[in-house]
Scaffold this active site. Structure first.
Site: not given
Ligand code: APR
Length: 315
Positions: A10, A152, A176
Site C-alpha cells: 500500500a 515514457r 525492464h
Molecule cells: N507484504 C506486504 N507489503 C509489503 C511487504 C510484505 N512482505 N514488504 C514491504 N511491503 C510494503 C511496504 O510496507 C510499502 O508500503 O510495500 C510497500 C512498497 O511501497 P513503497 O515503498 O512506497 O514503494 P513503491 O514506490 O510503491 O514501489 C513498489 O514497485 O516500481 C516498483 O521498484 C518499485 O519494487 C518497488 C515497487
C-alpha cells in the site's frame, strides 16, 4: 457479482493503483501491506473521496490478512522496497525476492484463479519468483514493464513533436532496465513511423531518455521512485483483463521458444484478455534489434542465475 482486485503493497504505486481501479469502477479493491494501519487508513481515505469522485467501488485495507484477498480476479503485487538514488535494480534483488516470494505464497492459497500482475523490481526477476512460487499457469503471471517503458517513450515523442499523446504509439521490448529495447521502427504518430518524422539523433536521445526514465525520476524525487505512471500502467493491464478487451500491450511474459528465447520472462507484445496472456505476438526484428533483445535476455538470465546463487547461499 463485482470483480475484486487485490493490491499488495500500500505504498506509492499500490495506493495509486488502488485509487485508479476504484475511480474507474473496475472492481472493488483490497489493499494489503505489512504496515499497521497504513492500508486501512489509505483505503478509508479513498472511500471518503468516493462521493466526490462519484464512484461506488469499495476499498478495504488490511494488514497481513490475506483472507480478504480470497477469490480475487487480479492481484497487483507492488510489495517490496523501492529503488533509492545510487541503488541499482540488482541491489533490490535479495530483499524483494523474499518479499515477493512470501506474498505470492499467501495469494496462491486464497486466490488460485487470479491473474498476477507483478510490479515489484527488479521486474523480470520478480516474475520468475512469482511464477515459481505460485505454480500458476504461465498465462496468469504477467510483468508490468513494457506498458510503462512505452508510455515514457510515447510521452517523450509527443513532447518532442508537440502532438497529442493519443496520436503516439510506441513499442519497447526486452527487460525492464538499462537493456530495454525501444523500437523506433514500430513507433508511430497517427500511423506514421517516427523514423519519418524525426532525425536519427533526436530519436536516439529520446530512446536514451526512455532507457533512463526510471533513474531520471529517482534522481529528482531523491527519496523513492516513480509511481504515477507505474500505477497507470498496471491498471491498464488490469482493465484489459477485467474487460476481456484482447488488448495488445507490451508485457513481461514467460517465453518458451518465442523470439528464440526459452524459459525466461521478458517484455514482448501480448494479447491481454480474461484468461490473462491469450497470445504472445511475434514481430519481425532486424538483426540489430534481435541482438539487442538477446542481450537484454542475457541480462535477465544473469539476474535469474544470481537469484539461484543467493537462494542456495541462504539455505
Ligand atoms: N507484504 C506486504 N507489503 C509489503 C511487504 C510484505 N512482505 N514488504 C514491504 N511491503 C510494503 C511496504 O510496507 C510499502 O508500503 O510495500 C510497500 C512498497 O511501497 P513503497 O515503498 O512506497 O514503494 P513503491 O514506490 O510503491 O514501489 C513498489 O514497485 O516500481 C516498483 O521498484 C518499485 O519494487 C518497488 C515497487
Amino acid at each position: 457479482m463485482r470483480k475484486k482486485v487485490t493490491v499488495v503493497g500500500a505504498g506509492n504505486v499500490g495506493a495509486t493503483a488502488a485509487m485508479r481501479v476504484a475511480e474507474k469502477e473496475l472492481a472493488d479493491v483490497v489493499l494489503i501491506d505489512i504496515l499497521e494501519g497504513v492500508p486501512a487508513g489509505k483505503a478509508l481515505d479513498l472511500m471518503e473521496a468516493a462521493p466526490v469522485e462519484k464512484h461506488d467501488s469499495r476499498v478495504t485495507g488490511v494488514t497481513g490478512d490475506y483472507s480478504e484477498a480470497r477469490d480475487s480476479d487480479i492481484v497487483i503485487i507492488t510489495a517490496g522496497i523501492a529503488r533509492r538514488p545510487g541503488m541499482s535494480r540488482d541491489d533490490l534483488l535479495t530483499t524483494n525476492m523474499k518479499i515477493v516470494g512470501s506474498v505470492v505464497q499467501e495469494i496462491a492459497s486464497v486466490a488460485p484463479g487470479a491473474v498476477l500482475i507483478i510490479v515489484s523490481n527488479p521486474l523480470d526477476a520478480m516474475c520468475h519468483v512469482a511464477y515459481d512460487t505460485s505454480g500458476f499457469s504461465k498465462t496468469k503471471v504477467i510483468g508490468m514493464a513494457g506498458v510503462l517503458d512505452s508510455a515514457r517513450f510515447r510521452a517523450f515523442i509527443a513532447m518532442e513533436l508537440g502532438v497529442s499523446v493519443e496520436n503516439v504509439h510506441a513499442f519497447v521490448l526486452g527487460g525492464h532496465g538499462d537493456t530495454m529495447v525501444p523500437l523506433p521502427r514500430y513507433s508511430t504518430v497517427a500511423g506514421i513511423p517516427i523514423t519519418e518524422l524525426l532525425p536519427g539523433d533526436r530519436i536516439e536521445s529520446i530512446v536514451q531518455r526512455t532507457r533512463q526514465g526510471g533513474a531520471e525520476i529517482v534522481g529528482l524525487l531523491k527519496t523513492g521512485s516513480a509511481f504515477y505512471a507505474p500505477a497507470s500502467s498496471a491498471v491498464q493491464m488490469a482493465e484489459a483483463i477485467l474487460k476481456d478487451k484482447k488488448m495488445i500491450l507490451p508485457c513481461a511474459a514467460y517465453l518458451q521458444g518465442e523470439y528464440g528465447i526459452n524459459d525466461l520472462f521478458i517484455g514482448v507484445p501480448v494479447k491481454l484478455g480474461a484468461q490473462g496472456i491469450e497470445e504472445i505476438i511475434e514481430i519481425t526484428l532486424t538483426a540489430e534489434e534481435e541482438k539487442a533483445l538477446k542481450d537484454s535476455a542475457a541480462a535477465v538470465e544473469g539476474l535469474v542465475d544470481d537469484m539461484k546463487r543467493l537462494k542456495n547461499a541462504g539455505e
